[in-house]
Design a protein around this motif. Structure first.
Motif, PDB file in Angstrom:
ATOM      1  N   ASN A   1     -10.467 -19.778  -6.670  1.00 10.64           N
ATOM      2  CA  ASN A   1     -11.914 -20.031  -6.568  1.00 10.64           C
ATOM      3  C   ASN A   1     -12.452 -19.343  -5.316  1.00 10.64           C
ATOM      4  O   ASN A   1     -11.668 -18.829  -4.502  1.00 10.64           O
ATOM      5  CB  ASN A   1     -12.203 -21.546  -6.526  1.00 10.64           C
ATOM      6  CG  ASN A   1     -11.439 -22.235  -5.411  1.00 10.64           C
ATOM      7  OD1 ASN A   1     -11.703 -22.003  -4.236  1.00 10.64           O
ATOM      8  ND2 ASN A   1     -10.466 -23.055  -5.766  1.00 10.64           N
ATOM      9  N   GLY A   2     -13.756 -19.375  -5.159  1.00  7.57           N
ATOM     10  CA  GLY A   2     -14.391 -18.675  -4.037  1.00  7.57           C
ATOM     11  C   GLY A   2     -14.132 -19.320  -2.690  1.00  7.57           C
ATOM     12  O   GLY A   2     -14.205 -18.653  -1.649  1.00  7.57           O
ATOM     13  N   THR A   3     -13.835 -20.607  -2.692  1.00 11.31           N
ATOM     14  CA  THR A   3     -13.554 -21.308  -1.438  1.00 11.31           C
ATOM     15  C   THR A   3     -12.163 -20.939  -0.920  1.00 11.31           C
ATOM     16  O   THR A   3     -11.994 -20.590   0.250  1.00 11.31           O
ATOM     17  CB  THR A   3     -13.667 -22.837  -1.641  1.00 11.31           C
ATOM     18  OG1 THR A   3     -14.911 -23.116  -2.288  1.00 11.31           O
ATOM     19  CG2 THR A   3     -13.593 -23.575  -0.324  1.00 11.31           C
TER      20      THR A   3
ATOM     21  N   THR B   1     -23.206 -15.044   4.767  1.00  6.57           N
ATOM     22  CA  THR B   1     -23.279 -15.315   3.329  1.00  6.57           C
ATOM     23  C   THR B   1     -24.282 -14.344   2.711  1.00  6.57           C
ATOM     24  O   THR B   1     -25.421 -14.255   3.167  1.00  6.57           O
ATOM     25  CB  THR B   1     -23.735 -16.767   3.072  1.00  6.57           C
ATOM     26  OG1 THR B   1     -22.751 -17.655   3.593  1.00  6.57           O
ATOM     27  CG2 THR B   1     -23.886 -17.023   1.577  1.00  6.57           C
TER      28      THR B   1
ATOM     29  N   ASP C   1     -18.929 -13.826   2.988  1.00  3.46           N
ATOM     30  CA  ASP C   1     -18.982 -14.725   1.843  1.00  3.46           C
ATOM     31  C   ASP C   1     -19.968 -14.109   0.851  1.00  3.46           C
ATOM     32  O   ASP C   1     -21.176 -14.321   0.939  1.00  3.46           O
ATOM     33  CB  ASP C   1     -19.429 -16.124   2.263  1.00  3.46           C
ATOM     34  CG  ASP C   1     -19.465 -17.089   1.078  1.00  3.46           C
ATOM     35  OD1 ASP C   1     -19.373 -16.613  -0.068  1.00  3.46           O
ATOM     36  OD2 ASP C   1     -19.597 -18.311   1.313  1.00  3.46           O
TER      37      ASP C   1
ATOM     38  N   ALA D   1     -19.886 -14.693  -2.351  1.00  8.46           N
ATOM     39  CA  ALA D   1     -19.761 -15.490  -3.580  1.00  8.46           C
ATOM     40  C   ALA D   1     -20.955 -15.272  -4.510  1.00  8.46           C
ATOM     41  O   ALA D   1     -20.811 -15.298  -5.729  1.00  8.46           O
ATOM     42  CB  ALA D   1     -19.647 -16.972  -3.236  1.00  8.46           C
ATOM     43  N   GLN D   2     -22.143 -15.050  -3.915  1.00  5.27           N
ATOM     44  CA  GLN D   2     -23.365 -14.879  -4.712  1.00  5.27           C
ATOM     45  C   GLN D   2     -23.803 -13.414  -4.776  1.00  5.27           C
ATOM     46  O   GLN D   2     -24.918 -13.130  -5.185  1.00  5.27           O
ATOM     47  CB  GLN D   2     -24.510 -15.693  -4.091  1.00  5.27           C
ATOM     48  CG  GLN D   2     -24.229 -17.182  -4.005  1.00  5.27           C
ATOM     49  CD  GLN D   2     -25.488 -17.978  -3.701  1.00  5.27           C
ATOM     50  OE1 GLN D   2     -26.543 -17.429  -3.399  1.00  5.27           O
ATOM     51  NE2 GLN D   2     -25.384 -19.303  -3.782  1.00  5.27           N
TER      52      GLN D   2
ATOM     53  N   SER E   1     -17.164 -15.413  -5.987  1.00  3.72           N
ATOM     54  CA  SER E   1     -16.882 -16.606  -6.794  1.00  3.72           C
ATOM     55  C   SER E   1     -17.260 -16.342  -8.249  1.00  3.72           C
ATOM     56  O   SER E   1     -18.283 -15.716  -8.526  1.00  3.72           O
ATOM     57  CB  SER E   1     -17.683 -17.805  -6.277  1.00  3.72           C
ATOM     58  OG  SER E   1     -17.650 -18.861  -7.230  1.00  3.72           O
TER      59      SER E   1
ATOM     60  N   LYS F   1     -22.452 -18.559 -11.492  1.00  2.16           N
ATOM     61  CA  LYS F   1     -22.585 -17.348 -10.680  1.00  2.16           C
ATOM     62  C   LYS F   1     -22.921 -16.159 -11.597  1.00  2.16           C
ATOM     63  O   LYS F   1     -22.759 -16.240 -12.813  1.00  2.16           O
ATOM     64  CB  LYS F   1     -21.289 -17.080  -9.892  1.00  2.16           C
ATOM     65  CG  LYS F   1     -20.980 -18.183  -8.869  1.00  2.16           C
ATOM     66  CD  LYS F   1     -21.839 -18.075  -7.618  1.00  2.16           C
ATOM     67  CE  LYS F   1     -21.996 -19.358  -6.830  1.00  2.16           C
ATOM     68  NZ  LYS F   1     -20.828 -19.880  -6.158  1.00  2.16           N
TER      69      LYS F   1
END
Ligand SMILES: *Cc1c(COP(=O)(O)O)cnc(C)c1O
Length: 374
Positions: free
Chosen positions: A66-68, A137, A163, A165-166, A187, A192
């Motif tokens: 996962n992205g975390t 981010t 980050d 993720a987006q 992510s 997403k």
């Protein structure tokens, strides 16, 4: 324009659609992978990693759970841990900060600016002798001012880990989100822009040593020969999800184009309403190429507007449950960040996904116009 007397039902994100709109192909992929018994670290994952690296222009991509986890693994591989401080923008998912925390370091929040992304000036003020890294981010599908951040990183000898993720496919000066720093993370959470049917994530890097370290960290510290050479985690991207993602990645440019089209429609309808502050419109010139993971507006009458939209069948979302990371008292991070704190009394995300039709956007805009005409 669609008549307002006909109420539509537009959920913020329609999860079943993710499967239903590609049901036949996904079912076939499931069968094909199942019959091969190819569940963990198989060729579909290797192919997806190769294609994702190629898509972003990174040297390597590594699929993780996962992205975390992607963030935790990137931080650990960079040697960040106890006694280190890592700067992040407080307008982010808590995962950005918790990754720093679980890497053993101290998360240091900073402010955002008008485009809702990390404010380089705020970063500069937060630097101490313990600062090791900046973790911007790439929020809402837009890439931060990476020139300004790189300048600060060079000046203070700091690492950058993004980050993103987006941010898959988002660009700054033609370069992809996730490829600026020592590592960048993506992510594949279902909502997403490239969402799988469960959890998934990836790490991008151009660095050979980071790549090797991160491969070990996601696989119990085992090298390809099966020898355990360091402490590691179990954080692999499922081969089945990788097979789905590989299929979806082929269409991803169309997804990005459609999201940008939807953002243009919103901008066209809403830019005349003086009570609204809209995100930057999609452009092809300038430094930013945005992919619109989210469409986050600001307005003084946010709560009333949200309620009015709800009454008219439209789902909206206030990002992260309405608070910046440093405002969750249970995390014991204290800071005063005026821009982001004020912003959280005004921000609201309108529906933004490829299941929306042009008529849906016209309807949503019509309801918003009606709200402000009152
Ligand atoms: C979604 C998201 C994450 C976490 O990704 P998961 O795959 O859900 O672990 C981290 N940071 C940001 C900004 C996100 O939007």
């Amino acid at each position: 324009m669609t008549s307002l007397s006909m109420t539509r039902n537009i959920p913020y994100f329609d999860y079943p659609q993710l499967f239903k709109t590609q049901e036949e192909d996904l079912t076939q992929i499931f069968q094909e992978v199942g019959y091969r018994g190819a569940y963990i670290l198989q060729k579909d994952l290797a192919e997806f990693e190769k294609n994702l690296a190629q898509y972003t222009g990174a040297k390597y991509a590594i699929g993780v759970a996962n992205g975390t986890d992607a963030l935790i693994i990137a931080l650990r591989a960079a040697g960040i841990g106890q006694g280190d401080e890592v700067i992040f923008c407080s307008h982010t998912f808590v995962a950005t900060a918790s990754a720093i925390y679980f890497a053993g370091a101290t998360p240091v929040p900073v402010d955002c600016r008008e485009d809702h992304l990390i404010d380089p000036e705020s970063v500069r003020k937060a630097i101490t002798p313990k600062t090791r890294a900046i973790m911007p981010t790439q929020l809402n599908g837009r890439t931060a001012d990476m020139d300004a951040l790189q300048k600060i990183a060079d000046e203070y000898n700091l690492i950058i880990i993004e980050d993103a993720a987006q941010g898959l496919g988002s660009k700054y000066k033609g370069k992809d989100a996730g490829t600026f720093g020592l590592a960048g993370t993506i992510s594949f959470y279902p909502a997403k822009t490239l969402g799988c049917l469960g959890d998934g994530g990836a790490i991008l890097t151009n660095d050979d040593v980071m790549y090797e370290q991160m491969c070990l960290l996601r696989e119990h510290g085992r090298n390809p020969q099966g020898e355990v050479v360091c402490w590691g985690l179990n954080s692999r991207l499922d081969n089945l999800q990788a097979a789905f993602l590989n299929y979806m990645l082929k269409e991803y440019d169309q997804v990005v184009a459609r999201r940008r089209e939807l953002a243009s429609l919103y901008h066209g309808y809403l830019s005349a309403i003086s009570q609204l502050k809209l995100p930057p419109a999609p452009t092809t010139e300038g430094n930013h190429f945005d992919i619109f993971q989210n469409y986050e507006i600001e307005t003084e009458s946010r709560d009333e507007l949200k309620e009015f939209l709800k009454k008219n069948g439209i789902g909206t979302l206030i990002q992260w449950g309405g608070k910046a990371v440093h405002q969750f008292s249970g995390l014991n991070i204290s800071a005063q960040l005026p821009y982001v704190e004020t912003m959280f009394t005004k921000c609201l995300m309108l529906p933004m996904n490829i299941f929306l039709t042009d008529d849906d956007i016209a309807y949503i805009a019509g309801v918003i116009e009606k709200f402000y005409a009152k």
